[in-house]
Motif scaffolding. Structure first.
Motif, PDB file in Angstrom:
ATOM      1  N   LEU A  73     -10.123  -6.768  19.214  1.00  0.00           N
ATOM      2  CA  LEU A  73      -9.423  -7.036  20.717  1.00  0.00           C
ATOM      3  C   LEU A  73      -9.072  -6.135  21.276  1.00  0.00           C
ATOM      4  N   ALA A  74      -8.466  -4.536  20.568  1.00  0.00           N
ATOM      5  CA  ALA A  74      -8.199  -3.384  21.140  1.00  0.00           C
ATOM      6  C   ALA A  74      -8.843  -2.681  21.495  1.00  0.00           C
ATOM      7  N   GLU A  75     -10.432  -2.790  20.792  1.00  0.00           N
ATOM      8  CA  GLU A  75     -11.238  -1.442  20.731  1.00  0.00           C
ATOM      9  C   GLU A  75     -12.945  -2.487  21.790  1.00  0.00           C
ATOM     10  N   ALA A  76     -13.048  -3.369  21.865  1.00  0.00           N
ATOM     11  CA  ALA A  76     -13.713  -3.724  22.014  1.00  0.00           C
ATOM     12  C   ALA A  76     -13.915  -4.920  23.658  1.00  0.00           C
ATOM     13  N   ASP A  77     -14.321  -4.518  24.623  1.00  0.00           N
ATOM     14  CA  ASP A  77     -14.555  -4.791  26.186  1.00  0.00           C
ATOM     15  C   ASP A  77     -14.882  -6.734  25.842  1.00  0.00           C
ATOM     16  N   LEU A  78     -14.300  -7.408  25.646  1.00  0.00           N
ATOM     17  CA  LEU A  78     -14.713  -9.019  25.456  1.00  0.00           C
ATOM     18  C   LEU A  78     -14.454  -9.128  26.871  1.00  0.00           C
ATOM     19  N   THR A  79     -14.028  -8.999  28.220  1.00  0.00           N
ATOM     20  CA  THR A  79     -13.978  -9.614  29.380  1.00  0.00           C
ATOM     21  C   THR A  79     -15.242 -10.477  29.859  1.00  0.00           C
ATOM     22  N   GLY A  80     -14.354 -12.021  30.250  1.00  0.00           N
ATOM     23  CA  GLY A  80     -14.809 -12.679  30.062  1.00  0.00           C
ATOM     24  C   GLY A  80     -15.280 -13.891  29.272  1.00  0.00           C
ATOM     25  N   CYS A  81     -14.878 -13.727  27.907  1.00  0.00           N
ATOM     26  CA  CYS A  81     -15.963 -14.404  26.812  1.00  0.00           C
ATOM     27  C   CYS A  81     -14.419 -14.789  26.667  1.00  0.00           C
ATOM     28  N   THR A  82     -14.573 -16.171  26.416  1.00  0.00           N
ATOM     29  CA  THR A  82     -13.968 -16.929  25.543  1.00  0.00           C
ATOM     30  C   THR A  82     -13.551 -16.610  23.865  1.00  0.00           C
ATOM     31  N   VAL A  83     -12.229 -15.645  23.179  1.00  0.00           N
ATOM     32  CA  VAL A  83     -12.103 -15.195  22.031  1.00  0.00           C
ATOM     33  C   VAL A  83     -11.734 -16.993  21.063  1.00  0.00           C
ATOM     34  N   VAL A  84     -12.081 -17.045  20.203  1.00  0.00           N
ATOM     35  CA  VAL A  84     -12.414 -18.074  18.921  1.00  0.00           C
ATOM     36  C   VAL A  84     -11.670 -17.557  18.187  1.00  0.00           C
ATOM     37  N   ALA A  85     -10.003 -17.777  16.876  1.00  0.00           N
ATOM     38  CA  ALA A  85      -9.825 -17.090  15.908  1.00  0.00           C
ATOM     39  C   ALA A  85     -10.516 -17.801  15.366  1.00  0.00           C
ATOM     40  N   ASN A  86     -10.754 -17.368  14.042  1.00  0.00           N
ATOM     41  CA  ASN A  86     -10.873 -18.049  12.794  1.00  0.00           C
ATOM     42  C   ASN A  86     -10.486 -17.610  11.820  1.00  0.00           C
ATOM     43  N   PRO A  87      -8.745 -18.140  10.972  1.00  0.00           N
ATOM     44  CA  PRO A  87      -8.090 -17.094  10.027  1.00  0.00           C
ATOM     45  C   PRO A  87      -8.338 -17.398   9.286  1.00  0.00           C
ATOM     46  N   ASP A  88      -9.335 -18.359   8.746  1.00  0.00           N
ATOM     47  CA  ASP A  88     -10.781 -18.531   7.599  1.00  0.00           C
ATOM     48  C   ASP A  88     -11.733 -18.023   7.186  1.00  0.00           C
ATOM     49  N   TRP A  89     -11.665 -16.757   8.101  1.00  0.00           N
ATOM     50  CA  TRP A  89     -12.687 -16.337   8.289  1.00  0.00           C
ATOM     51  C   TRP A  89     -13.511 -16.062   7.051  1.00  0.00           C
ATOM     52  N   ALA A  90     -12.442 -15.164   5.719  1.00  0.00           N
ATOM     53  CA  ALA A  90     -12.910 -15.307   4.191  1.00  0.00           C
ATOM     54  C   ALA A  90     -14.112 -16.200   3.814  1.00  0.00           C
ATOM     55  N   GLU A  91     -13.788 -17.494   3.826  1.00  0.00           N
ATOM     56  CA  GLU A  91     -14.827 -18.514   3.726  1.00  0.00           C
ATOM     57  C   GLU A  91     -16.119 -18.771   3.901  1.00  0.00           C
ATOM     58  N   GLY A  92     -16.928 -17.978   4.582  1.00  0.00           N
ATOM     59  CA  GLY A  92     -18.156 -17.272   4.563  1.00  0.00           C
ATOM     60  C   GLY A  92     -18.423 -17.956   6.659  1.00  0.00           C
ATOM     61  N   MET A  93     -19.456 -17.907   7.008  1.00  0.00           N
ATOM     62  CA  MET A  93     -20.072 -18.302   8.079  1.00  0.00           C
ATOM     63  C   MET A  93     -19.853 -19.752   8.509  1.00  0.00           C
ATOM     64  N   GLY A  94     -19.542 -20.759   7.524  1.00  0.00           N
ATOM     65  CA  GLY A  94     -19.841 -22.389   8.008  1.00  0.00           C
ATOM     66  C   GLY A  94     -17.781 -22.384   8.679  1.00  0.00           C
ATOM     67  N   GLY A  95     -17.145 -22.060   8.467  1.00  0.00           N
ATOM     68  CA  GLY A  95     -16.244 -21.542   9.287  1.00  0.00           C
ATOM     69  C   GLY A  95     -15.911 -21.318  10.356  1.00  0.00           C
TER      70      GLY A  95
END
Length: 225
Positions: A73-95
């Motif tokens: 979030l600090a380094e990439a410009d995601l203006t206009g995007c909805t950012v969705v947090a996935n705290p369980d990202w290590a479980e894989g793409m499914g989460g």
């Protein structure tokens, strides 16, 4: 006095297909560098993915982040995007897929699932999938020499089933396998390259510009749906 007549309101346009950029991976095989922040043309790779889906015709754009989320979030410009947090990202793409699908706006007619580590997928490929959806395809996937690849478009009627089957690192694979008879394969081998960035060798090839000779039907990697 004749009462004022309010001007006619233009008909509202129908909701468009959303894009879901899956960018939560930690890049374990890339030395632990988050895939969203891999350098591509001088900027973080996630910015390229967002640009591709926007230019292809998707709106809104949702970006699922996980590994090093604050740094992304600090380094990439995601203006206009909805950012969705996935705290369980290590479980894989499914989460990440489940989290993104749960965040879609109401009455969304469908979603285009885009992997952040496929820099060779072009806006033209995205546009072809959207055209297939407008023509009636409830499920569509980019094809490369007849093989299923990315991105994938999931129509509204299949969103709940996609979320239910998104487990581990399989993403939408369970849905696409179960609904294979309904899946429309949209050939994109002439306008896109399906390679994903999984290893330092993959990144080196892209960084060295070895794919600039134009799209061709590369083998689909293990990150395929």
């Amino acid at each position: 006095m004749t009462p004022a007549v309010a001007p006619a309101q233009p008909p509202s346009s129908p909701p468009s297909v959303a894009a879901l950029v899956l960018a939560a991976g930690g890049g374990r095989r890339l030395g632990g560098r988050p895939k969203a922040l891999l350098p591509f043309r001088g900027r973080p790779l996630v910015e390229h993915a967002v640009r591709v889906v926007r230019e292809g015709g998707c709106a809104p754009v949702l970006v699922v982040l996980g590994a090093a989320r604050a740094q992304v979030l600090a380094e990439a410009d995601l203006t206009g995007c909805t950012v969705v947090a996935n705290p369980d990202w290590a479980e894989g793409m499914g989460g990440s897929l489940r989290a993104g699908l749960a965040a879609l706006p109401p009455h969304c007619p469908g979603v285009l699932v885009f992997l952040v580590d496929t820099p060779g997928v072009t806006p033209a490929a995205v546009a072809r999938l959207l055209a297939a959806h407008r023509s009636g395809a409830a499920l569509a996937a980019a094809g490369y020499a007849g093989r299923r690849g990315h991105p994938v478009l999931i129509g509204a009627d299949h969103l709940a089933e996609a979320a239910a089957g998104a487990q581990g690192d399989a993403g939408a694979r369970a849905l696409l396998t179960r609904r294979q008879a309904e899946l429309q394969l949209v050939e994109c081998g002439d306008i896109a390259v399906p390679d994903d960035l999984d290893t330092p060798a993959d990144l080196a090839r892209w960084s060295a510009g070895q794919h600039r000779d134009g799209p061709r039907a590369w083998p689909v990697g293990p990150g395929s749906p």
